[in-house]
Design an enzyme around this catalytic site. Structure first.
Site, PDB file in Angstrom:
ATOM      1  N   ASP A  30      -3.998 -15.431   7.072  1.00 17.90           N
ATOM      2  CA  ASP A  30      -2.748 -15.868   6.808  1.00 17.90           C
ATOM      3  C   ASP A  30      -1.986 -16.921   7.567  1.00 17.90           C
ATOM      4  O   ASP A  30      -0.748 -17.379   7.385  1.00 17.90           O
ATOM      5  CB  ASP A  30      -1.879 -14.835   6.302  1.00 17.90           C
ATOM      6  CG  ASP A  30      -2.392 -14.143   5.105  1.00 17.90           C
ATOM      7  OD1 ASP A  30      -3.352 -14.738   4.240  1.00 17.90           O
ATOM      8  OD2 ASP A  30      -2.282 -12.931   4.745  1.00 17.90           O
ATOM      9  N   SER A  55     -12.717  -9.455   2.613  1.00 20.88           N
ATOM     10  CA  SER A  55     -11.701  -9.555   1.809  1.00 20.88           C
ATOM     11  C   SER A  55     -11.103  -8.383   1.717  1.00 20.88           C
ATOM     12  O   SER A  55     -11.861  -7.256   1.117  1.00 20.88           O
ATOM     13  CB  SER A  55     -11.774 -10.082   0.469  1.00 20.88           C
ATOM     14  OG  SER A  55     -10.669  -9.903  -0.326  1.00 20.88           O
ATOM     15  N   GLY A  73      -1.394 -11.601  -5.023  1.00 19.38           N
ATOM     16  CA  GLY A  73      -2.912 -11.426  -5.254  1.00 19.38           C
ATOM     17  C   GLY A  73      -3.267  -9.924  -4.849  1.00 19.38           C
ATOM     18  O   GLY A  73      -4.098  -9.211  -5.518  1.00 19.38           O
ATOM     19  N   ARG A 113       0.984  -1.283   0.001  1.00 19.38           N
ATOM     20  CA  ARG A 113       0.003   0.078  -0.198  1.00 19.38           C
ATOM     21  C   ARG A 113       0.717   1.513   0.007  1.00 19.38           C
ATOM     22  O   ARG A 113       0.611   2.429  -0.727  1.00 19.38           O
ATOM     23  CB  ARG A 113      -0.813   0.150   1.181  1.00 19.38           C
ATOM     24  CG  ARG A 113      -2.082  -0.900   0.882  1.00 19.38           C
ATOM     25  CD  ARG A 113      -2.813  -1.592   2.184  1.00 19.38           C
ATOM     26  NE  ARG A 113      -4.143  -2.332   2.111  1.00 19.38           N
ATOM     27  CZ  ARG A 113      -3.938  -3.673   1.804  1.00 19.38           C
ATOM     28  NH1 ARG A 113      -2.904  -4.319   1.495  1.00 19.38           N
ATOM     29  NH2 ARG A 113      -4.954  -4.222   1.783  1.00 19.38           N
ATOM     30  N   ARG A 119      -5.039 -24.165   0.545  1.00 21.97           N
ATOM     31  CA  ARG A 119      -4.439 -24.502   1.958  1.00 21.97           C
ATOM     32  C   ARG A 119      -5.263 -25.309   2.767  1.00 21.97           C
ATOM     33  O   ARG A 119      -4.680 -26.069   3.551  1.00 21.97           O
ATOM     34  CB  ARG A 119      -4.160 -23.032   2.511  1.00 21.97           C
ATOM     35  CG  ARG A 119      -3.039 -22.348   1.892  1.00 21.97           C
ATOM     36  CD  ARG A 119      -2.816 -20.909   2.641  1.00 21.97           C
ATOM     37  NE  ARG A 119      -1.602 -20.207   2.071  1.00 21.97           N
ATOM     38  CZ  ARG A 119      -1.325 -19.059   2.207  1.00 21.97           C
ATOM     39  NH1 ARG A 119      -2.288 -18.232   3.067  1.00 21.97           N
ATOM     40  NH2 ARG A 119      -0.591 -18.429   1.433  1.00 21.97           N
ATOM     41  N   GLN A 133      -8.604  -7.353   0.020  1.00 19.49           N
ATOM     42  CA  GLN A 133      -8.321  -7.108  -1.380  1.00 19.49           C
ATOM     43  C   GLN A 133      -9.398  -6.621  -2.141  1.00 19.49           C
ATOM     44  O   GLN A 133      -9.236  -5.683  -2.834  1.00 19.49           O
ATOM     45  CB  GLN A 133      -7.485  -8.189  -1.961  1.00 19.49           C
ATOM     46  CG  GLN A 133      -6.433  -8.871  -1.052  1.00 19.49           C
ATOM     47  CD  GLN A 133      -5.577  -9.719  -1.824  1.00 19.49           C
ATOM     48  OE1 GLN A 133      -6.240 -10.584  -2.578  1.00 19.49           O
ATOM     49  NE2 GLN A 133      -4.418 -10.284  -1.185  1.00 19.49           N
ATOM     50  N   LYS A 138      -6.255 -19.435  -1.651  1.00 16.46           N
ATOM     51  CA  LYS A 138      -4.865 -18.628  -1.551  1.00 16.46           C
ATOM     52  C   LYS A 138      -3.927 -18.934  -2.592  1.00 16.46           C
ATOM     53  O   LYS A 138      -4.218 -19.573  -3.453  1.00 16.46           O
ATOM     54  CB  LYS A 138      -4.604 -18.606  -0.175  1.00 16.46           C
ATOM     55  CG  LYS A 138      -5.379 -18.036   1.003  1.00 16.46           C
ATOM     56  CD  LYS A 138      -5.445 -16.685   0.938  1.00 16.46           C
ATOM     57  CE  LYS A 138      -6.480 -16.165   1.823  1.00 16.46           C
ATOM     58  NZ  LYS A 138      -6.813 -14.626   1.639  1.00 16.46           N
TER      59      LYS A 138
HETATM   60  C1  S3P Z   1      -4.069  -9.001   1.923  1.00 13.66           C
HETATM   61  C2  S3P Z   1      -5.491  -9.479   2.181  1.00 13.66           C
HETATM   62  C3  S3P Z   1      -5.729 -11.141   2.531  1.00 13.66           C
HETATM   63  C4  S3P Z   1      -4.547 -11.843   2.758  1.00 13.66           C
HETATM   64  C5  S3P Z   1      -3.515 -11.434   1.815  1.00 13.66           C
HETATM   65  C6  S3P Z   1      -2.951  -9.924   1.873  1.00 13.66           C
HETATM   66  C7  S3P Z   1      -3.993  -7.590   1.665  1.00 13.66           C
HETATM   67  O1  S3P Z   1      -6.445 -11.499   1.364  1.00 13.66           O
HETATM   68  O2  S3P Z   1      -4.755 -13.187   2.657  1.00 13.66           O
HETATM   69  O3  S3P Z   1      -2.190 -12.119   2.302  1.00 13.66           O
HETATM   70  O4  S3P Z   1      -2.925  -7.100   1.916  1.00 13.66           O
HETATM   71  O5  S3P Z   1      -5.186  -6.984   1.724  1.00 13.66           O
HETATM   72  P1  S3P Z   1      -7.890 -11.369   1.154  1.00 13.66           P
HETATM   73  O6  S3P Z   1      -8.248 -10.070   0.913  1.00 13.66           O
HETATM   74  O7  S3P Z   1      -8.136 -11.918  -0.046  1.00 13.66           O
HETATM   75  O8  S3P Z   1      -8.588 -12.325   2.386  1.00 13.66           O
END
Ligand code: S3P
Length: 425
Positions: free
Chosen positions: A312, A164, A91, A24, A343, A166, A339
């Site tokens: 995580d 999530s 991701g 970020r 997992r 993300q 993931k």
């Molecule tokens: C993350 C959010 C999580 C996490 C990933 C990092 C982030 O994923 O598992 O390692 O930096 O926003 P999700 O948003 O898919 O849960």
């Protein structure tokens, strides 16, 4: 790599910077006006992928180890990349950048490695499309590569079916470019680093219960960011120190944001001896030192609202559970299947290989712990968190453990094996 340890873990360790916060800091620094100065940046491959993507869009980024400077050009300062953007294994890079790219006046394509091209992107394509974005999956399978064309965006109130960060961050970032306010409501609150850091850079972001909202077109300005140590990396040393008799480890400057600290709460419920020292709540992201001593652990149930705060850490918690007395049940964690690897399948398969009695379920696993376990050949599936979890398991197993593709730890923790060896001397 073959692993066999005998010595207890002793000493101090500063784990590398938080992965989520490092990503970020580059993204928001690029969209801000002026210089952003980052210290303790994570130099893992995932965060380097984010740097490479922004360099391809004309942003000057100077990196000297974990010190990074980003010379941001404002919300409309990115230029059209002449090549496909490559997120590697990350991701976070694909999903957050999709939100940013949807707001640009140029066409772009973003993709990543084999694992990324299997992970679900519909979860970001759907809200972005509702906002008016033009985003498509090249192979029409809901996965990367994604093509994004310029469009006018409108603010929406998005009800996300998954907790999530993300997805939430992607929609909020697109909201910077939308007409009107954008909000995202999640079933359970996920990590809130985007909300905290966007506010710090000057955006009008509000959080209320499970809803985060943002107003468009703020003027963001470059800032100083000191990235706290990653609790997701500290998790392996917490687990190792708890498992190996006579261990005592001090983990310095670890981020303890309440949307990320579920591992500490679960370990305590399992009987762990963890003391939080030197708590610093003066910045947006709280941090502390963690003193961890070996403990005898018992099983627990991990379910509900705590899941996003330790998503995580579930692989290494599953390892702890395998050595704890009694049964541990993990529920409400179907997200584990999407993931870097599946997992649930990969952890239960590898735990069985070391002799653990474990069953996979639809949304988690049941682990019957407490009997002696033995070294085995582990398939990490190139998933960094699986490799590091079984390096921890190796410390408490009889005999030798071999981890296939063990070098995948470079994704989030390049010096992992060195740090583990040093504490085990
Ligand atoms: C993350 C959010 C999580 C996490 C990933 C990092 C982030 O994923 O598992 O390692 O930096 O926003 P999700 O948003 O898919 O849960």
């Amino acid at each position: 790599m073959k692993l066999k340890y005998t010595a207890p873990l002793r000493g101090e360790l500063s784990v590398p910077g938080d992965k989520s916060i490092s990503h970020r800091s580059i993204m928001f620094g690029a969209l801000a006006q002026g210089r952003t100065e980052i210290s303790n940046f994570l130099t893992g491959a995932d965060c380097l992928s984010t740097i490479a993507c922004f360099r391809k869009m004309g942003i000057e980024i100077r990196q000297n180890g974990s010190d990074v400077e980003v010379f941001g050009k404002g919300l409309d300062g990115l230029s059209a990349p002449s090549e496909i953007l490559d997120a590697g294994n990350s991701g976070t890079t694909v999903r957050l950048m999709s939100g940013i790219l949807a707001g640009q006046r140029f066409f772009s394509t973003i993709t990543g490695d084999e694992s990324i091209c299997r992970r679900p992107m519909k979860r970001v394509m759907q809200p972005l499309t509702e906002m008016g974005a033009s985003i498509s999956s090249i192979h029409d399978n809901g996965c990367a590569p994604l093509e994004i064309s310029p469009s006018r965006l409108r603010g929406i109130c998005y009800q996300s079916p998954v907790a999530s960060a993300q997805v939430k961050s992607c929609v909020l970032l697109a909201g910077l470019y939308a007409d009107g306010k954008t909000s995202v409501t999640e079933p359970v609150v996920s990590r809130n680093h985007s909300e905290l850091m966007l506010r710090y850079f000057g955006a009008d972001v509000r959080s209320e219960g499970t809803t985060a909202s943002i107003l468009p077109r703020p003027s963001l300005s470059g800032q100083k960011v000191n990235v706290p140590g990653d609790i997701s990396s500290a998790a392996y040393f917490i687990a190792a120190a708890l498992l190996v008799p006579c261990s005592e480890v001090l983990l310095k400057n670890v981020g303890i944001n309440p949307t990320r600290d579920g591992m500490l709460r679960v370990c305590k419920a399992m009987g762990a001896d963890i003391t939080i020292l030197n708590e610093d709540r003066s910045g947006a992201e709280p941090c502390a030192d963690l003193l961890v001593r070996s403990s005898s652990l018992h099983g627990t149930t991990i379910e509900g609202e705590i899941i996003p705060t330790l998503i995580d850490e579930l692989p290494v918690l599953a390892v702890l559970a395998a050595f704890a007395d009694g049964t541990t049940v993990i529920r409400d964690a179907a997200e584990l299947k999407v993931k870097e690897s599946d997992r649930i399948a990969v952890m239960t398969d590898n735990l069985s290989r070391i002799g653990c009695d474990v069953q996979a379920t639809e949304d988690g696993m049941a682990i019957h712990g407490g009997k002696p376990l033995h070294g085995a050949s582990i398939d990490s599936h190139k998933d960094h968190r699986v490799a590091m979890s079984f390096a921890v398991a190796a410390l408490a197993c009889d005999g030798e453990t071999e981890i296939r593709d063990s070098d995948c730890v470079t994704i989030s923790y390049p010096a992992f094996y060195n740090d583990l060896n040093r504490l085990c001397q």
